[in-house]
Enzyme design. Structure first.
Site, PDB file in Angstrom:
ATOM      1  N   HIS A  61     -10.704   1.106   1.703  1.00 26.28           N
ATOM      2  CA  HIS A  61     -10.501   2.113   2.753  1.00 26.28           C
ATOM      3  C   HIS A  61     -11.742   2.021   3.640  1.00 26.28           C
ATOM      4  O   HIS A  61     -12.820   2.454   3.236  1.00 26.28           O
ATOM      5  CB  HIS A  61     -10.346   3.517   2.151  1.00 26.28           C
ATOM      6  CG  HIS A  61     -10.084   4.560   3.201  1.00 26.28           C
ATOM      7  ND1 HIS A  61      -8.869   5.181   3.343  1.00 26.28           N
ATOM      8  CD2 HIS A  61     -10.874   5.053   4.194  1.00 26.28           C
ATOM      9  CE1 HIS A  61      -8.920   6.021   4.378  1.00 26.28           C
ATOM     10  NE2 HIS A  61     -10.131   5.967   4.899  1.00 26.28           N
ATOM     11  N   HIS A  72       1.390   5.452  -1.739  1.00 28.62           N
ATOM     12  CA  HIS A  72       0.964   6.597  -2.559  1.00 28.62           C
ATOM     13  C   HIS A  72       2.222   7.188  -3.174  1.00 28.62           C
ATOM     14  O   HIS A  72       3.077   7.690  -2.441  1.00 28.62           O
ATOM     15  CB  HIS A  72       0.246   7.637  -1.702  1.00 28.62           C
ATOM     16  CG  HIS A  72      -1.012   7.109  -1.088  1.00 28.62           C
ATOM     17  ND1 HIS A  72      -2.234   7.198  -1.714  1.00 28.62           N
ATOM     18  CD2 HIS A  72      -1.226   6.442   0.081  1.00 28.62           C
ATOM     19  CE1 HIS A  72      -3.159   6.627  -0.943  1.00 28.62           C
ATOM     20  NE2 HIS A  72      -2.573   6.160   0.136  1.00 28.62           N
ATOM     21  N   LEU A  73       2.342   7.091  -4.487  1.00 30.93           N
ATOM     22  CA  LEU A  73       3.560   7.577  -5.137  1.00 30.93           C
ATOM     23  C   LEU A  73       3.380   8.946  -5.786  1.00 30.93           C
ATOM     24  O   LEU A  73       4.352   9.525  -6.259  1.00 30.93           O
ATOM     25  CB  LEU A  73       4.048   6.575  -6.191  1.00 30.93           C
ATOM     26  CG  LEU A  73       4.542   5.226  -5.651  1.00 30.93           C
ATOM     27  CD1 LEU A  73       4.991   4.316  -6.799  1.00 30.93           C
ATOM     28  CD2 LEU A  73       5.682   5.406  -4.649  1.00 30.93           C
ATOM     29  N   ARG A  74       2.125   9.425  -5.832  1.00 32.91           N
ATOM     30  CA  ARG A  74       1.844  10.741  -6.438  1.00 32.91           C
ATOM     31  C   ARG A  74       2.246  10.763  -7.908  1.00 32.91           C
ATOM     32  O   ARG A  74       2.362   9.718  -8.544  1.00 32.91           O
ATOM     33  CB  ARG A  74       2.521  11.879  -5.651  1.00 32.91           C
ATOM     34  CG  ARG A  74       2.337  11.832  -4.139  1.00 32.91           C
ATOM     35  CD  ARG A  74       0.904  11.732  -3.696  1.00 32.91           C
ATOM     36  NE  ARG A  74       0.761  11.939  -2.248  1.00 32.91           N
ATOM     37  CZ  ARG A  74      -0.262  11.523  -1.542  1.00 32.91           C
ATOM     38  NH1 ARG A  74      -1.248  10.841  -2.101  1.00 32.91           N
ATOM     39  NH2 ARG A  74      -0.333  11.768  -0.253  1.00 32.91           N
ATOM     40  N   HIS A  91       3.125  14.424   1.729  1.00 38.30           N
ATOM     41  CA  HIS A  91       2.569  15.762   1.504  1.00 38.30           C
ATOM     42  C   HIS A  91       3.675  16.746   1.856  1.00 38.30           C
ATOM     43  O   HIS A  91       4.394  16.538   2.842  1.00 38.30           O
ATOM     44  CB  HIS A  91       1.370  16.026   2.413  1.00 38.30           C
ATOM     45  CG  HIS A  91       0.158  15.201   2.102  1.00 38.30           C
ATOM     46  ND1 HIS A  91      -0.714  15.516   1.084  1.00 38.30           N
ATOM     47  CD2 HIS A  91      -0.311  14.067   2.668  1.00 38.30           C
ATOM     48  CE1 HIS A  91      -1.687  14.615   1.054  1.00 38.30           C
ATOM     49  NE2 HIS A  91      -1.463  13.711   1.988  1.00 38.30           N
ATOM     50  N   LEU A 140      -5.157   9.215   7.815  1.00 36.35           N
ATOM     51  CA  LEU A 140      -6.488   8.594   7.841  1.00 36.35           C
ATOM     52  C   LEU A 140      -6.391   7.147   7.392  1.00 36.35           C
ATOM     53  O   LEU A 140      -5.722   6.873   6.401  1.00 36.35           O
ATOM     54  CB  LEU A 140      -7.447   9.358   6.919  1.00 36.35           C
ATOM     55  CG  LEU A 140      -7.879  10.737   7.435  1.00 36.35           C
ATOM     56  CD1 LEU A 140      -8.619  11.500   6.366  1.00 36.35           C
ATOM     57  CD2 LEU A 140      -8.737  10.594   8.701  1.00 36.35           C
ATOM     58  N   ASP A 143       1.195   2.526   3.598  1.00 31.73           N
ATOM     59  CA  ASP A 143       0.351   3.704   3.362  1.00 31.73           C
ATOM     60  C   ASP A 143       1.196   4.969   3.366  1.00 31.73           C
ATOM     61  O   ASP A 143       0.722   6.034   3.788  1.00 31.73           O
ATOM     62  CB  ASP A 143      -0.790   3.802   4.384  1.00 31.73           C
ATOM     63  CG  ASP A 143      -1.887   4.760   3.923  1.00 31.73           C
ATOM     64  OD1 ASP A 143      -1.927   5.075   2.718  1.00 31.73           O
ATOM     65  OD2 ASP A 143      -2.678   5.206   4.766  1.00 31.73           O
ATOM     66  N   HIS A 164      -4.902  -0.677   5.876  1.00 34.71           N
ATOM     67  CA  HIS A 164      -4.442   0.108   7.035  1.00 34.71           C
ATOM     68  C   HIS A 164      -5.402   0.040   8.225  1.00 34.71           C
ATOM     69  O   HIS A 164      -5.986   1.047   8.625  1.00 34.71           O
ATOM     70  CB  HIS A 164      -4.159   1.560   6.657  1.00 34.71           C
ATOM     71  CG  HIS A 164      -5.150   2.206   5.713  1.00 34.71           C
ATOM     72  ND1 HIS A 164      -6.500   2.237   5.961  1.00 34.71           N
ATOM     73  CD2 HIS A 164      -4.976   2.833   4.530  1.00 34.71           C
ATOM     74  CE1 HIS A 164      -7.104   2.872   4.976  1.00 34.71           C
ATOM     75  NE2 HIS A 164      -6.203   3.235   4.094  1.00 34.71           N
ATOM     76  N   HIS A 200       0.855  -1.215   0.000  1.00 31.08           N
ATOM     77  CA  HIS A 200       0.000   0.000   0.000  1.00 31.08           C
ATOM     78  C   HIS A 200       0.879   1.250   0.000  1.00 31.08           C
ATOM     79  O   HIS A 200       1.406   1.637   1.040  1.00 31.08           O
ATOM     80  CB  HIS A 200      -0.904   0.003   1.236  1.00 31.08           C
ATOM     81  CG  HIS A 200      -1.936   1.088   1.222  1.00 31.08           C
ATOM     82  ND1 HIS A 200      -3.266   0.858   1.490  1.00 31.08           N
ATOM     83  CD2 HIS A 200      -1.844   2.430   0.979  1.00 31.08           C
ATOM     84  CE1 HIS A 200      -3.943   1.997   1.419  1.00 31.08           C
ATOM     85  NE2 HIS A 200      -3.096   2.972   1.113  1.00 31.08           N
ATOM     86  N   ALA A 213      -3.951  14.885   5.369  1.00 30.36           N
ATOM     87  CA  ALA A 213      -3.792  13.594   6.038  1.00 30.36           C
ATOM     88  C   ALA A 213      -2.740  12.775   5.310  1.00 30.36           C
ATOM     89  O   ALA A 213      -2.770  12.670   4.082  1.00 30.36           O
ATOM     90  CB  ALA A 213      -5.119  12.846   6.023  1.00 30.36           C
ATOM     91  N   LYS A 272      -9.445  -0.413  -5.931  1.00 38.94           N
ATOM     92  CA  LYS A 272      -9.522   0.246  -4.629  1.00 38.94           C
ATOM     93  C   LYS A 272     -10.876   0.901  -4.448  1.00 38.94           C
ATOM     94  O   LYS A 272     -11.339   1.637  -5.322  1.00 38.94           O
ATOM     95  CB  LYS A 272      -8.421   1.311  -4.532  1.00 38.94           C
ATOM     96  CG  LYS A 272      -8.410   2.114  -3.236  1.00 38.94           C
ATOM     97  CD  LYS A 272      -7.857   1.316  -2.065  1.00 38.94           C
ATOM     98  CE  LYS A 272      -7.991   2.057  -0.733  1.00 38.94           C
ATOM     99  NZ  LYS A 272      -6.883   2.934  -0.435  1.00 38.94           N
ATOM    100  N   ASN A 322      -5.384   7.178  -6.115  1.00 40.39           N
ATOM    101  CA  ASN A 322      -6.120   8.408  -5.755  1.00 40.39           C
ATOM    102  C   ASN A 322      -5.384   9.675  -6.181  1.00 40.39           C
ATOM    103  O   ASN A 322      -5.068  10.534  -5.378  1.00 40.39           O
ATOM    104  CB  ASN A 322      -6.423   8.448  -4.251  1.00 40.39           C
ATOM    105  CG  ASN A 322      -5.177   8.491  -3.384  1.00 40.39           C
ATOM    106  OD1 ASN A 322      -4.126   7.998  -3.765  1.00 40.39           O
ATOM    107  ND2 ASN A 322      -5.288   9.080  -2.202  1.00 40.39           N
TER     108      ASN A 322
END
Ligand code: DOR
Ligand code: ZN
Length: 345
Positions: free
Chosen positions: A137, A16-18, A252, A220, A248, A175, A14, A264, A100, A42
């Site tokens: 989620h 987030h690589l943007r 940011h 979150l 996760d 998560h 899990h 978050a 997802k 996302n």
């Protein structure tokens, strides 16, 4: 005392690589530690079709450091209007390995998420038929439900009925943050598994709120009471094959977290393995770390285990206060702390 541990190369189930410059800045941290990672969809706009997911995979591969053999495992973002045929086609082609489900407005980048499970039921039925995992989620978004209860209420209202109705659907409860979630996963059949982040094993909600408001401990689902953290540590280190590593990691920019409405997400990619292994060491469960990090995930997804190994050794590693991610300053998880294990290069 064990001074080093060698395990089969791990994966992160899990991340987030943007995208864009930030992608280039953060992906090396994950690629340094993990052979593969499940990449969350996302983005803005979200990854809702095969073409979009394929193009994103290419951008990830282009952003990898020279010589990296890291493999991104892509996911599709479910919306109220996702087409079951597109899902089946993309899965069959290998464009994505899972889909997802974000309840609409549950978290960052979930505005296009699912507003009611009924809207995606035909898609979920198809996924059950083709053996494609659903990543969830698990939080309700109702304004009248306290944020600390949103996961437990989601289990009751949504997840338990869904797992009952589609009893062969492979589900990863992402998560997890509560003892209720661990109990649910434990009591469900082998088709239900969960990822656990390093932060939910290390911190409880005091880390966010005692002595001042600490935005870098905010993600979150939000960290809960101490009893929940203890239940998660027990679950992760229990030896159960239902739990696997999923950081996760959610980068940011520092200024977007240190704000009146901070984003978050906790950026834990730089020292993820060091953070997890500390937990297994503290719990006297170093012998169970490999299963959690390297075996349970691929077995659940039906993917081959990685070749090769990584070694962690006991010894101090200083986590910097800030990390530069290709021009973006990001505060990493454990910033300013000294961890007790380091990844041997
Ligand atoms: O803390 C979080 N950050 N939780 C999520 O579910 C999304 C993530 C993000 O994308 O920043
Ligand atoms: Zn996430």
């Amino acid at each position: 005392m064990t001074t080093q541990i060698t395990i089969r190369r791990p994966d992160d189930w899990h991340v987030h690589l943007r995208d864009g410059a930030l992608l280039k800045g953060v992906v090396p941290f994950t690629a340094r530690q993990f052979a593969r990672a499940i990449v969350m969809p996302n983005l803005s706009p979200p990854m809702t079709d095969i073409a979009g997911v394929n193009a994103y995979r290419e951008r990830i591969i282009a952003a990898l450091p020279e010589g990296s053999d890291f493999t991104p495992l892509m996911t599709l973002y479910l919306t109220d209007s996702t087409d079951a045929d597109e899902v089946e086609r993309g899965f069959a082609q290998g464009a994505f390995v899972a889909a997802k489900l974000y309840p609409a407005h549950a978290t960052t980048g979930s505005a296009h998420g699912v507003t009611a499970i009924a809207n995606v039921m035909p898609v979920l039925e198809r996924m059950q038929t083709i053996g494609m995992p659903l990543l969830i989620h698990g939080e309700v978004t109702d304004a009248d439900v306290d944020i600390f209860d949103r996961e437990a209420v989601f289990i009751e209202r949504t997840l338990a009925p869904l797992v009952h109705q589609l009893s062969d659907l492979k589900v990863v409860f992402e998560h997890i943050t509560t003892e209720e979630a661990a109990a649910f996963v434990e009591s469900a059949g082998p088709q239900v598994a969960a990822t656990i982040t390093p932060q939910h094993l290390h911190i409880n909600r005091n880390a966010m709120l005692v002595g001042g408001i600490r935005p870098h401990a905010y993600c979150l689902p939000v960290a809960k009471r101490e009893k929940h953290r203890l239940a998660l540590r027990k679950a992760a280190t229990s030896g159960s094959t239902k739990y696997f590593l999923g950081t996760d990691t959610a980068p940011h920019a520092q200024h977007l977290k240190e704000a009146s409405c901070g984003c978050a997400g906790i950026f834990n990619a730089p020292f993820a393995l060091e953070s997890y292994v500390q937990v297994f060491d503290d719990e006297g469960a170093l012998d169970r770390f490999e299963a959690f990090a390297s075996l349970n995930g691929p077995r659940f997804y039906g993917l081959p285990l990685n070749e090769g190994t990584v070694t962690l050794e006991r010894g101090p590693v200083n986590v910097p206060a800030v990390v530069d991610a290709n021009g973006t300053a990001i505060v990493p998880f454990h910033a300013g702390e000294t961890l007790g294990w380091r990844l041997v290069a």
